[in-house]
Scaffold this active site. Structure first.
Site, PDB file in Angstrom:
ATOM      1  N   HIS A 101       0.819  -1.166   0.043  1.00 21.75           N
ATOM      2  CA  HIS A 101       0.028  -0.009   0.021  1.00 21.75           C
ATOM      3  C   HIS A 101       0.901   1.178  -0.008  1.00 21.75           C
ATOM      4  O   HIS A 101       1.977   1.068   0.666  1.00 21.75           O
ATOM      5  CB  HIS A 101      -1.034   0.068   1.132  1.00 21.75           C
ATOM      6  CG  HIS A 101      -1.749  -1.068   1.472  1.00 21.75           C
ATOM      7  ND1 HIS A 101      -1.371  -2.234   2.316  1.00 21.75           N
ATOM      8  CD2 HIS A 101      -2.884  -1.259   1.411  1.00 21.75           C
ATOM      9  CE1 HIS A 101      -2.434  -3.099   2.326  1.00 21.75           C
ATOM     10  NE2 HIS A 101      -3.423  -2.331   1.846  1.00 21.75           N
ATOM     11  N   ASP A 104       2.205   2.147   3.452  1.00 21.25           N
ATOM     12  CA  ASP A 104       3.310   1.308   4.216  1.00 21.25           C
ATOM     13  C   ASP A 104       4.602   1.642   4.012  1.00 21.25           C
ATOM     14  O   ASP A 104       5.355   1.565   4.658  1.00 21.25           O
ATOM     15  CB  ASP A 104       2.989  -0.418   3.704  1.00 21.25           C
ATOM     16  CG  ASP A 104       1.779  -0.843   3.646  1.00 21.25           C
ATOM     17  OD1 ASP A 104       0.755  -0.574   4.293  1.00 21.25           O
ATOM     18  OD2 ASP A 104       1.477  -1.760   2.518  1.00 21.25           O
TER      19      ASP A 104
HETATM   20  C1  XUL Z   1      -7.601  -6.374   4.405  1.00 19.73           C
HETATM   21  C2  XUL Z   1      -6.419  -6.914   3.375  1.00 19.73           C
HETATM   22  C3  XUL Z   1      -5.759  -5.859   2.500  1.00 19.73           C
HETATM   23  C4  XUL Z   1      -5.632  -5.820   1.251  1.00 19.73           C
HETATM   24  C5  XUL Z   1      -4.897  -4.922   0.582  1.00 19.73           C
HETATM   25  O1  XUL Z   1      -8.117  -7.553   4.957  1.00 19.73           O
HETATM   26  O2  XUL Z   1      -6.595  -8.148   3.018  1.00 19.73           O
HETATM   27  O3  XUL Z   1      -4.537  -5.833   3.167  1.00 19.73           O
HETATM   28  O4  XUL Z   1      -5.186  -7.190   0.678  1.00 19.73           O
HETATM   29  O5  XUL Z   1      -5.409  -3.726   0.913  1.00 19.73           O
END
Ligand code: XUL
Ligand code: CO
Length: 437
Positions: A101, A104
């Site tokens: 993300h 992150d």
């Molecule tokens: C949340 C989840 C996230 C997604 C990416 O449950 O799985 O980490 O994979 O946003």
């Protein structure tokens, strides 16, 4: 040369008899299975958010994870310091793909412009490390759920300025995914849902979400990003109800808004559990629509009703996943991303390795089992025989669309009362146990 994990060697394959906890028993990257090396079948990826950023806190206590390389601040320098740690981890564990993300990898700044500058600076560092270690970005995504501005949604926020902030974030995240050679871009609608319908115009929110996704598709075209877009279904947590609640809901949404040509699904095993489905069910729904893209590999705890994101050790579930990946002809843009975190009690850096070794060995075993199941074809043969009455005669007339209620009425009147064959569920369960041992 080893700086951040000095006590951990490069994890090697030692075979099923090994007693070394820091070795693979089943994952042998270059071993050929059905004509392809294991590494290419499995395409393991590590998520930056869990490996580098998960402090292992829970609602009752602060994080326990020991991260001697992290100064605990939200500075750009700290973000840059984490990058080589992550790549040393990837190198030692032998994982060749990763996911992030935007938040992150890089911190929020004091303005939106500064936030984006931070992001570009960290992506410069990631690009250098990717090249040095021959690592690829499986997918990127924007975190549109942590900051308080997104507390009521991002693309489904009632506030158009929040929608605009989210759009700006996705523009930058998509451009940086493209620049880092990412093979995909994921939307997990963290807060795209509602807490109560008393304050929610659901139809309007769904229209906005679709408009948002169309803008991303248009922007990808404009910048030449040809990677795969994914939606990741999840029914609840953090929202009471999330619009992308399961594979079927996502597919319906994508079809309704003419997005199905541009999206596939990134299915997460723990999310399937939360949706009261098996992973096999979710995968078959996606496969049926030609929309199976990528996997977030983890597992839930049957005793806990939330997203515990545990490392996958369930060999039955992993075998279900791998038989379907083989059926699909293998991953193209997708892979197996360990969207999983250690337990709060497993707070030492070494535990990161044990956790991933377990996940990788589980899927490697599952691949070998799935290859045998696929080659021997016993389940496939059973299933095709079960439907054999549709291969010719009256059944073929049904499948081809030639049959009508009149023609079937005539047919039914002319035959003996049907005697349906056994489904042999228990026999098939026994057969599955023969493969999984
Ligand atoms: C949340 C989840 C996230 C997604 C990416 O449950 O799985 O980490 O994979 O946003
Ligand atoms: Co996930």
């Amino acid at each position: 040369m080893s700086e951040f994990f000095p006590d951990i060697p490069v994890i090697a394959y030692e075979g099923p008899e090994s007693k070394n906890p820091l070795a693979f028993r089943h994952y042998n990257a270059d071993e050929i299975i059905l004509g392809k090396p294991m590494r290419e079948h499995l395409k393991f990826a590590a998520p930056y958010w869990h490996v580098m950023r998960n402090e292992l806190g829970d609602p009752f206590g602060v994080g326990t994870a020991l991260m001697p390389w992290d100064d605990g601040s939200d500075s750009l320098q700290n973000a840059l310091n984490r990058v080589p740690v992550f790549f040393e981890f990837l190198k030692k564990i032998g994982i060749e793909y990763y996911c992030w993300h935007d938040r992150d990898i890089s911190p929020e700044g004091s303005s939106l412009a500064e936030t984006h500058e931070n992001m570009l600076a960290v992506c410069d560092a990631l690009e250098v490390q990717q090249k040095a270690h021959d690592v690829r970005l499986l997918w990127g995504t924007a975190c549109l759920f942590s900051h308080p501005r997104y507390s009521q949604g991002a693309a489904t926020s009632p506030d158009a300025n929040v929608f605009s902030y989210a759009a700006s974030q996705v523009k930058i995240a998509l451009e940086q995914t493209h620049r880092l050679g990412g093979t995909g871009y994921t939307f997990w609608g963290g807060r795209e849902g509602y807490s109560t319908l008393l304050n929610t115009d659901m139809k309007r929110e769904l229209d906005h979400l679709a408009a948002f996704l169309h803008m991303a598709v248009e922007h990808a075209k404009a910048i030449g990003f040809t990677g795969q877009f994914y939606i990741e279904p999840k029914p609840r947590e953090p929202s009471t109800h999330q619009y992308d609640s399961d594979a079927a809901a996502c597919l319906n949404f994508l079809r309704e808004y003419n997005l199905l040509d541009h999206f596939k699904l990134n299915l997460e095993t723990n999310h399937a559990t939360l949706a009261n489905h098996t992973m096999a069910h979710e995968m078959d729904v996606a496969l049926g629509a030609g929309a199976l893209g990528s996997i977030d590999a983890n597992q839930g705890d049957p005793l806990l009703g939330w997203d515990t994101d545990q490392f996958p050790t369930d060999i039955y579930m992993a075998t279900d996943v791998m038989t379907r990946i083989l059926k699909m002809g293998g991953f193209t843009t997708g892979g197996l991303n360990f969207d999983a975190k250690r337990r709060r009690e497993s707070h030492e850096p070494e535990d990161l390795f044990h956790a991933h070794i377990g996940g990788m060995d589980t899927f490697a075993r599952a691949l070998k089992i799935a290859a045998k199941i696929t080659e021997e074809g016993q389940f496939d043969d059973f299933v095709s025989n079960r439907y054999a009455s549709y291969d010719s005669g009256i059944g073929a007339s049904i499948e081809s669309g030639v049959a009508s209620l009149d023609s079937l009425h005539e047919h039914a009147l002319g035959i003996e009362a049907p005697r349906i064959a056994s489904g042999r569920q228990e026999m098939l369960e026994n057969l599955r146990n023969d493969y999984i041992r």
